[in-house]
Scaffold this motif. Structure first.
Motif, PDB file in Angstrom:
ATOM      1  N   LEU A 207      51.970  -9.895  60.253  1.00  0.00           N
ATOM      2  CA  LEU A 207      51.756  -8.453  60.117  1.00  0.00           C
ATOM      3  C   LEU A 207      52.389  -7.875  58.857  1.00  0.00           C
ATOM      4  N   ALA A 208      53.166  -8.670  58.143  1.00  0.00           N
ATOM      5  CA  ALA A 208      53.866  -8.170  56.959  1.00  0.00           C
ATOM      6  C   ALA A 208      52.877  -7.589  55.954  1.00  0.00           C
ATOM      7  N   THR A 209      53.235  -6.438  55.408  1.00  0.00           N
ATOM      8  CA  THR A 209      52.378  -5.778  54.417  1.00  0.00           C
ATOM      9  C   THR A 209      52.969  -5.840  53.020  1.00  0.00           C
ATOM     10  N   ALA A 210      54.088  -6.531  52.869  1.00  0.00           N
ATOM     11  CA  ALA A 210      54.729  -6.639  51.558  1.00  0.00           C
ATOM     12  C   ALA A 210      55.340  -8.028  51.420  1.00  0.00           C
TER      13      ALA A 210
ATOM     14  N   ASP B 237      60.973 -10.188  55.190  1.00  0.00           N
ATOM     15  CA  ASP B 237      61.605 -11.423  55.662  1.00  0.00           C
ATOM     16  C   ASP B 237      61.549 -11.401  57.192  1.00  0.00           C
ATOM     17  N   PRO B 238      60.570 -12.070  57.797  1.00  0.00           N
ATOM     18  CA  PRO B 238      60.391 -11.979  59.253  1.00  0.00           C
ATOM     19  C   PRO B 238      61.624 -12.394  60.050  1.00  0.00           C
TER      20      PRO B 238
ATOM     21  N   LEU C 128      63.516   1.589  66.973  1.00  0.00           N
ATOM     22  CA  LEU C 128      63.044   0.208  66.912  1.00  0.00           C
ATOM     23  C   LEU C 128      61.708   0.123  66.184  1.00  0.00           C
ATOM     24  N   ARG C 129      60.791   1.021  66.527  1.00  0.00           N
ATOM     25  CA  ARG C 129      59.485   1.021  65.860  1.00  0.00           C
ATOM     26  C   ARG C 129      59.633   1.323  64.367  1.00  0.00           C
ATOM     27  N   ALA C 130      60.505   2.280  64.034  1.00  0.00           N
ATOM     28  CA  ALA C 130      60.718   2.624  62.627  1.00  0.00           C
ATOM     29  C   ALA C 130      61.306   1.444  61.861  1.00  0.00           C
ATOM     30  N   GLN C 131      62.223   0.734  62.507  1.00  0.00           N
ATOM     31  CA  GLN C 131      62.823  -0.444  61.875  1.00  0.00           C
ATOM     32  C   GLN C 131      61.765  -1.520  61.637  1.00  0.00           C
ATOM     33  N   LEU C 132      60.882  -1.689  62.599  1.00  0.00           N
ATOM     34  CA  LEU C 132      59.804  -2.664  62.450  1.00  0.00           C
ATOM     35  C   LEU C 132      58.891  -2.297  61.285  1.00  0.00           C
TER      36      LEU C 132
ATOM     37  N   ALA D 155      57.123  -3.517  55.787  1.00  0.00           N
ATOM     38  CA  ALA D 155      56.785  -3.023  54.450  1.00  0.00           C
ATOM     39  C   ALA D 155      57.791  -3.475  53.396  1.00  0.00           C
ATOM     40  N   GLY D 156      58.726  -4.353  53.792  1.00  0.00           N
ATOM     41  CA  GLY D 156      59.697  -4.874  52.837  1.00  0.00           C
ATOM     42  C   GLY D 156      60.825  -3.925  52.525  1.00  0.00           C
TER      43      GLY D 156
END
Length: 221
Positions: A146-149, A153-154, A187-191, A196-197
């Motif tokens: 799902l990373a967009t950038a 770092d997952p 939590l959602r904001a942190q995700l 987005a890196g």
């Protein structure tokens, strides 16, 4: 009201007698705690004789292991169901919603009891470790997809959100009026920031787990 509701037959909805015993045990553990609840209490809650309980579970430890394994299987089934829809972001947010925004106090109390027992019981510790490793693997893999950038770092992102997720569970268990919504929003904001890196860089001496204000220690309320 007793979980058994006056019957020793298989529980309603097609669940097996083993599931029926686990339901009774869960009610006993939430009400009395793992150490205070006895096999006799579980038998009484299930409206079964202790001898029948021992046909399915050799000890109270086996009951706890059964509860932990059932929770792990339910989590895996939920993930599989959501992923079949082909929406990984939806699956991720669905897991957050199901396990943290909607978690009941009884579920949280039981989770804490299992975690506590894992500090003393190697068998339960192994089950908890297995569940933790499976959860980490799924989260890291999902976050990577799902990373967009490129800066995402997952593994570091999971290390950052894991204490917050556990903190939500701790607060839900300890505080009767706890509202998890603010912590879930964090939590959602942190995700989103991590994907987005934009995850804040940590110093080499600072473990990722320390970077999040743990709700149980005075963080999100």
């Amino acid at each position: 009201m007793s979980v058994a509701a006056g019957t020793v037959a298989e529980a309603k909805g097609g669940t097996t007698r083993r599931e029926h015993i686990l339901d009774a045990a869960e009610a006993c553990f939430v009400r009395s705690g793992f150490h205070r609840a006895t096999m006799q209490d579980i038998a009484r809650e299930a409206a079964m004789s202790p001898a029948n309980i021992y046909r399915y579970f050799a000890s109270k430890e086996d009951v706890v292991l059964g509860l932990a394994e059932r929770e792990r299987e339910r989590g895996a089934a939920l993930v599989a169901e959501m992923e079949r829809a082909g929406d990984r972001r939806g699956a991720l947010m669905g897991i957050i919603e199901r396990y943290f925004a909607q978690v009941t106090r009884g579920t949280a109390v039981l989770r804490l009891d299992i975690w506590s027992e894992a500090t003393r019981n190697p068998g339960i510790a192994a089950m908890v470790d297995r569940s933790e490793e499976e959860a980490r693997g799924w989260f890291v893999q999902t976050l990577a997809r799902l990373a967009t950038a490129p800066d995402c770092d997952p593994a570091a992102l999971y290390a950052a959100i894991n204490p917050l997720m556990k903190g939500i569970m701790v607060n839900r268990a300890l505080l009767p009026d706890y509202d998890p919504a603010p912590a879930v929003a964090q939590l959602r904001a942190q995700l989103e920031a991590g994907l987005a890196g934009r995850l804040p860089a940590l110093s080499r001496d600072e473990p990722a787990e320390a970077a999040i204000s743990h709700p149980a220690m005075g963080g999100a309320r």
